[in-house]
Design an enzyme around this catalytic site. Structure first.
Site, PDB file in Angstrom:
ATOM      1  N   CYS A  29       0.825  -1.206   0.000  1.00 51.45           N
ATOM      2  CA  CYS A  29       0.000   0.000   0.000  1.00 51.45           C
ATOM      3  C   CYS A  29       0.866   1.265   0.000  1.00 51.45           C
ATOM      4  O   CYS A  29       1.530   1.566   1.001  1.00 51.45           O
ATOM      5  CB  CYS A  29      -0.913  -0.055   1.225  1.00 51.45           C
ATOM      6  SG  CYS A  29      -1.782   1.471   1.592  1.00 51.45           S
ATOM      7  N   CYS A  32      -0.002   3.887   2.678  1.00 55.60           N
ATOM      8  CA  CYS A  32       0.409   3.381   3.993  1.00 55.60           C
ATOM      9  C   CYS A  32       1.881   3.710   4.239  1.00 55.60           C
ATOM     10  O   CYS A  32       2.257   4.119   5.342  1.00 55.60           O
ATOM     11  CB  CYS A  32       0.217   1.864   4.079  1.00 55.60           C
ATOM     12  SG  CYS A  32      -1.483   1.320   3.857  1.00 55.60           S
TER      13      CYS A  32
END
Length: 104
Positions: A29, A32
């Site tokens: 991600c 993230c």
């Protein structure tokens, strides 16, 4: 920022005497990864007032399933063992401080 897992989530998050901000994330991600340095800074800044932890949803599917995590990053604030707030997506340090401060 500490990492937690399915095996210690209850002990580290739900049973924590301090409020806990949980970052539900994944290795793949991008947002993230951008959030991690901000959360590391906040972890030091809020030391003693709250705990900030990260959990990898791919490696810990039981916890992700229990809290119906569908998008990453998802941030949840736990206080007294209960989910008090949720924020989906990336955010700036200022936005995260406002989010945290409203539950401390």
């Amino acid at each position: 920022m500490k990492e937690v897992s399915d095996s210690n989530f209850e002990q580290q998050v739900v049973a924590s005497p301090l409020p806990v901000l949980v970052d539900f994330s994944a290795q793949w991600c991008g947002p993230c990864k951008m959030l991690t340095p901000i959360l590391n800074d906040l972890s030091a800044e809020y030391d003693g007032r709250c705990v900030i932890v990260k959990i990898d949803v791919d490696a810990n599917p039981e916890t992700a399933k229990k809290y119906a995590i569908r998008a990453m990053p998802t941030l949840m604030i736990f206080k007294n063992g209960e989910v008090k707030a949720q924020k989906i997506g990336s955010a700036s340090k200022g936005q995260l401080k406002t989010f945290l401060d409203s539950y401390l």
